[in-house]
Design an enzyme around this catalytic site. Structure first.
Site, PDB file in Angstrom:
ATOM      1  N   HIS A 310       0.849  -1.182   0.000  1.00  0.00           N
ATOM      2  CA  HIS A 310       0.000   0.000   0.000  1.00  0.00           C
ATOM      3  C   HIS A 310       0.882   1.228   0.000  1.00  0.00           C
ATOM      4  O   HIS A 310       1.939   1.220   0.630  1.00  0.00           O
ATOM      5  CB  HIS A 310      -0.916   0.009   1.239  1.00  0.00           C
ATOM      6  CG  HIS A 310      -2.098   0.899   1.076  1.00  0.00           C
ATOM      7  ND1 HIS A 310      -2.030   2.253   1.298  1.00  0.00           N
ATOM      8  CD2 HIS A 310      -3.362   0.629   0.679  1.00  0.00           C
ATOM      9  CE1 HIS A 310      -3.224   2.776   1.047  1.00  0.00           C
ATOM     10  NE2 HIS A 310      -4.044   1.813   0.662  1.00  0.00           N
ATOM     11  N   ASP A 368      -8.086  -5.251  -0.078  1.00  0.00           N
ATOM     12  CA  ASP A 368      -8.569  -5.972  -1.254  1.00  0.00           C
ATOM     13  C   ASP A 368      -8.242  -7.447  -1.228  1.00  0.00           C
ATOM     14  O   ASP A 368      -8.835  -8.239  -1.951  1.00  0.00           O
ATOM     15  CB  ASP A 368      -7.967  -5.360  -2.528  1.00  0.00           C
ATOM     16  CG  ASP A 368      -8.521  -3.984  -2.759  1.00  0.00           C
ATOM     17  OD1 ASP A 368      -9.723  -3.807  -2.549  1.00  0.00           O
ATOM     18  OD2 ASP A 368      -7.745  -3.089  -3.114  1.00  0.00           O
TER      19      ASP A 368
HETATM   20  N1  CMC Z   1       4.340  -7.487  -4.849  1.00  0.00           N
HETATM   21  C1  CMC Z   1       5.674  -7.484  -4.986  1.00  0.00           C
HETATM   22  N2  CMC Z   1       6.453  -6.398  -4.803  1.00  0.00           N
HETATM   23  C2  CMC Z   1       5.829  -5.261  -4.471  1.00  0.00           C
HETATM   24  C3  CMC Z   1       4.434  -5.181  -4.308  1.00  0.00           C
HETATM   25  C4  CMC Z   1       3.686  -6.350  -4.494  1.00  0.00           C
HETATM   26  N3  CMC Z   1       2.360  -6.335  -4.352  1.00  0.00           N
HETATM   27  N4  CMC Z   1       4.080  -3.921  -3.982  1.00  0.00           N
HETATM   28  C5  CMC Z   1       5.227  -3.216  -3.942  1.00  0.00           C
HETATM   29  N5  CMC Z   1       6.283  -4.026  -4.234  1.00  0.00           N
HETATM   30  C6  CMC Z   1       7.690  -3.624  -4.238  1.00  0.00           C
HETATM   31  C7  CMC Z   1       8.024  -2.790  -5.468  1.00  0.00           C
HETATM   32  O1  CMC Z   1       8.484  -3.592  -6.534  1.00  0.00           O
HETATM   33  C8  CMC Z   1       9.087  -1.870  -4.925  1.00  0.00           C
HETATM   34  O2  CMC Z   1      10.292  -2.564  -4.899  1.00  0.00           O
HETATM   35  P1  CMC Z   1      11.707  -1.778  -5.131  1.00  0.00           P
HETATM   36  O3  CMC Z   1      11.799  -0.794  -4.000  1.00  0.00           O
HETATM   37  O4  CMC Z   1      12.722  -2.863  -5.074  1.00  0.00           O
HETATM   38  O5  CMC Z   1      11.595  -1.112  -6.467  1.00  0.00           O
HETATM   39  C9  CMC Z   1       8.672  -1.620  -3.469  1.00  0.00           C
HETATM   40  O6  CMC Z   1       7.881  -2.759  -3.106  1.00  0.00           O
HETATM   41  C10 CMC Z   1       7.857  -0.349  -3.280  1.00  0.00           C
HETATM   42  O7  CMC Z   1       6.778  -0.387  -4.228  1.00  0.00           O
HETATM   43  P2  CMC Z   1       6.167   0.900  -4.914  1.00  0.00           P
HETATM   44  O8  CMC Z   1       5.486   0.503  -6.181  1.00  0.00           O
HETATM   45  O9  CMC Z   1       7.199   1.968  -4.991  1.00  0.00           O
HETATM   46  O10 CMC Z   1       5.094   1.314  -3.821  1.00  0.00           O
HETATM   47  P3  CMC Z   1       3.892   2.252  -4.093  1.00  0.00           P
HETATM   48  O11 CMC Z   1       3.575   2.875  -2.796  1.00  0.00           O
HETATM   49  O12 CMC Z   1       4.122   3.139  -5.245  1.00  0.00           O
HETATM   50  O13 CMC Z   1       2.757   1.213  -4.548  1.00  0.00           O
HETATM   51  C11 CMC Z   1       0.892  -0.212  -4.611  1.00  0.00           C
HETATM   52  C12 CMC Z   1       1.702   0.802  -3.795  1.00  0.00           C
HETATM   53  C13 CMC Z   1      -0.409  -0.489  -3.864  1.00  0.00           C
HETATM   54  C14 CMC Z   1       0.540   0.373  -5.989  1.00  0.00           C
HETATM   55  C15 CMC Z   1       1.734  -1.514  -4.773  1.00  0.00           C
HETATM   56  O14 CMC Z   1       2.065  -2.033  -3.512  1.00  0.00           O
HETATM   57  C16 CMC Z   1       1.005  -2.565  -5.612  1.00  0.00           C
HETATM   58  O15 CMC Z   1       1.083  -2.525  -6.846  1.00  0.00           O
HETATM   59  N6  CMC Z   1       0.303  -3.541  -4.948  1.00  0.00           N
HETATM   60  C17 CMC Z   1      -0.477  -4.525  -5.648  1.00  0.00           C
HETATM   61  C18 CMC Z   1      -1.796  -3.929  -6.080  1.00  0.00           C
HETATM   62  C19 CMC Z   1      -2.751  -3.729  -4.925  1.00  0.00           C
HETATM   63  O16 CMC Z   1      -2.973  -4.612  -4.122  1.00  0.00           O
HETATM   64  N7  CMC Z   1      -3.344  -2.536  -4.891  1.00  0.00           N
HETATM   65  C20 CMC Z   1      -4.386  -2.190  -3.907  1.00  0.00           C
HETATM   66  C21 CMC Z   1      -3.972  -1.075  -3.042  1.00  0.00           C
HETATM   67  S1  CMC Z   1      -5.053  -0.926  -1.635  1.00  0.00           S
HETATM   68  C22 CMC Z   1      -6.544  -0.414  -2.237  1.00  0.00           C
HETATM   69  C23 CMC Z   1      -6.658   1.034  -2.415  1.00  0.00           C
HETATM   70  O17 CMC Z   1      -6.463   1.805  -1.454  1.00  0.00           O
HETATM   71  O18 CMC Z   1      -7.028   1.421  -3.538  1.00  0.00           O
END
Ligand code: CMC
Length: 434
Positions: A310, A368
């Site tokens: 998240h 989710d």
């Molecule tokens: N699986 C594997 N690796 C992950 C995941 C995951 N679900 N989420 C983040 N990472 C890794 C990512 O690759 C990155 O690694 P590095 O630092 O080595 O590059 C690190 O963790 C930080 O990720 P980020 O993308 O910079 O984090 P963010 O805050 O931009 O993204 C997110 C948050 C929710 C988009 C992401 O965690 C994700 O894509 N999760 C899966 C989709 C999901 O479940 N989304 C629902 C969010 S909750 C509902 C809502 O509020 O809408």
């Protein structure tokens, strides 16, 4: 900025030039550096794609402490609201700032219920869509079309019209969502029954058919209501910021909420619960969990564990805990405790929570992760999951939109950019281009 006070300054030094920027403190959470005069004072912009460090507004509605796993609406913890309140009360709280008295709640519920029906001509609108249309596509279209049917509540300068539009959106969303579903399965639309509660009415419009009596399970109605509470608001997330940005130009509330729905559709936001189920189906069996964990950790593989991580929570999402409990209650009621999909989800959760990669990056299951399993058990097709999220989030969008409209300092949202394209160059006529 009401409810905040200036507390200190930060110095920005550039050569011999010193710029002092005020620090502003809210009720809770980190202080912010007020950079509104930065460009005028320094000629610089700030650079923050994805707004990871930028507060886009001040708001008194929802507070999240992502490190501690805390979510509160108007000062009340989400766990308490989910356990002791109901969705109508939470709607009132988000919109009006306080929990209602019994009389206020009864009046509010009656006012919302009054608006559950759709203009009959709007119902014809559904028939323009292909039968296989994604229900979110229908939601974006039909909710946007509300502004063509309810002209008497599109004057955003009139507080009464703003309130009517807000009530209409909250009231009509279950009707639109249920009709989007009915249309996709080729069943007749079921009109709202205003003797039922908000959650019961939605289940009734979704699952009943004219040929049979549909008995609403109190456990499922309670679970539905709790799912609505857990999704009601989440401060300045992508779709809420979209609603605020659309509203900042003076667009009408129906158009703004349609914009929010469009943003919510994406798999990184509201579409994640649908993506969780798709992922669990793809994994297929407990034995294949390690293989997918490995894929999620591989930097060269775009695969991510859906339902994990998240932007704000770097701890257990408090909504996920309530959702996990609700998940057990629903599966128990439906007699499907040994559902293989749930076993698979539990195993995935267990391994991911023990894995160094997920621990180090603070990737916990989010709301989710469980909601998809519950909704599937209740009989919703995966394409409806994000629709339910949109239905529940409408009150949050509307509350945030109203807060913005009531803010005397409200301005059109207009981010800046760091330009990286070509500098000025002479135009080359077509005949001379190579
Ligand atoms: N699986 C594997 N690796 C992950 C995941 C995951 N679900 N989420 C983040 N990472 C890794 C990512 O690759 C990155 O690694 P590095 O630092 O080595 O590059 C690190 O963790 C930080 O990720 P980020 O993308 O910079 O984090 P963010 O805050 O931009 O993204 C997110 C948050 C929710 C988009 C992401 O965690 C994700 O894509 N999760 C899966 C989709 C999901 O479940 N989304 C629902 C969010 S909750 C509902 C809502 O509020 O809408």
């Amino acid at each position: 900025m009401s409810g905040s006070k200036t507390n200190g300054t930060v110095q920005l030094n550039e050569g011999s030039t010193n710029t002092e920027l005020p620090m502003v403190e809210g009720t809770l959470g980190p202080k912010v550096i007020d950079i509104r005069k930065l460009y005028a004072q320094t000629g610089h912009f700030t650079y923050d794609p994805g707004f990871t460090s930028t507060a886009s507004c001040d708001s008194a509605i929802t507070y999240i402490d992502g490190d501690e796993g805390i979510l509160m609406h108007r000062g009340y913890k989400i766990e308490e609201l989910a356990a002791q309140s109901d969705f109508m009360e939470v709607c009132y709280l988000l919109l009006k700032g306080e929990l209602p008295t019994s009389e206020e709640k009864a009046k509010f519920t009656k006012d919302i219920t009054y608006h559950t029906m759709l203009h009959e001509q709007l119902i014809q609108f559904f028939r323009g869509f292909r039968r296989d249309a994604h229900p979110m596509a229908i939601m974006v279209g039909v909710v946007g079309a509300l502004s063509a049917f309810y002209h008497d509540s599109t004057d955003i300068a009139d507080p009464h019209q703003r309130m009517i539009a807000s009530y209409r959106l909250i009231a009509k969303m279950p009707t639109i969502a249920a009709m989007a579903y009915k249309y996709s399965v080729g069943q007749p639309f079921i009109y709202p029954n205003n003797e039922l509660s908000y959650a019961e009415n939605f289940l009734h419009m979704t699952f009943s058919v004219p040929a049979e009596t549909y008995k609403i399970s109190p456990t499922l109605a309670r679970a539905m209501d709790r799912i609505f509470i857990l999704h009601a608001d989440h401060e300045q997330n992508a779709s809420t910021s979209t609603v605020r940005l659309a509203g900042s130009s003076g667009a009408n509330p129906f158009a703004c909420i349609a914009a929010g729905i469009a943003c919510l559709w994406g798999p990184a936001h509201g579409g994640a619960n649908e993506a969780v189920l798709t992922m669990l189906e793809e994994i297929g069996s407990v034995e294949r969990v390690p293989e997918f964990i490995k894929k999620a950790k591989d930097k060269n593989d775009p695969f991510r564990l859906m339902g994990f991580g998240h932007r704000v929570y770097k701890n257990y999402d408090p909504r996920a805990k309530v959702m996990q409990q609700t998940c057990y209650e629903v599966l128990d009621e439906l007699g499907i405790k040994d559902e293989p999909m749930l076993k698979l989800a539990m195993e995935l959760e267990r391994i991911a929570l023990e894995d160094e990669y997920f621990i180090e990056k603070k990737l916990f299951p989010n709301v989710d992760f469980y909601s998809g399993i519950i909704l599937k058990a209740m009989g919703f097709p995966t394409s409806m999951f994000t629709v339910l999220f949109a239905l529940a989030r409408t009150v949050g969008w509307v509350a945030q939109w109203n807060e913005m409209m009531e803010d005397p300092g409200q301005k059109i949202g207009r981010p800046r950019q760091l330009y990286t394209g070509k500098a000025q160059r002479p135009f080359v006529p077509l005949v001379k281009r190579k």
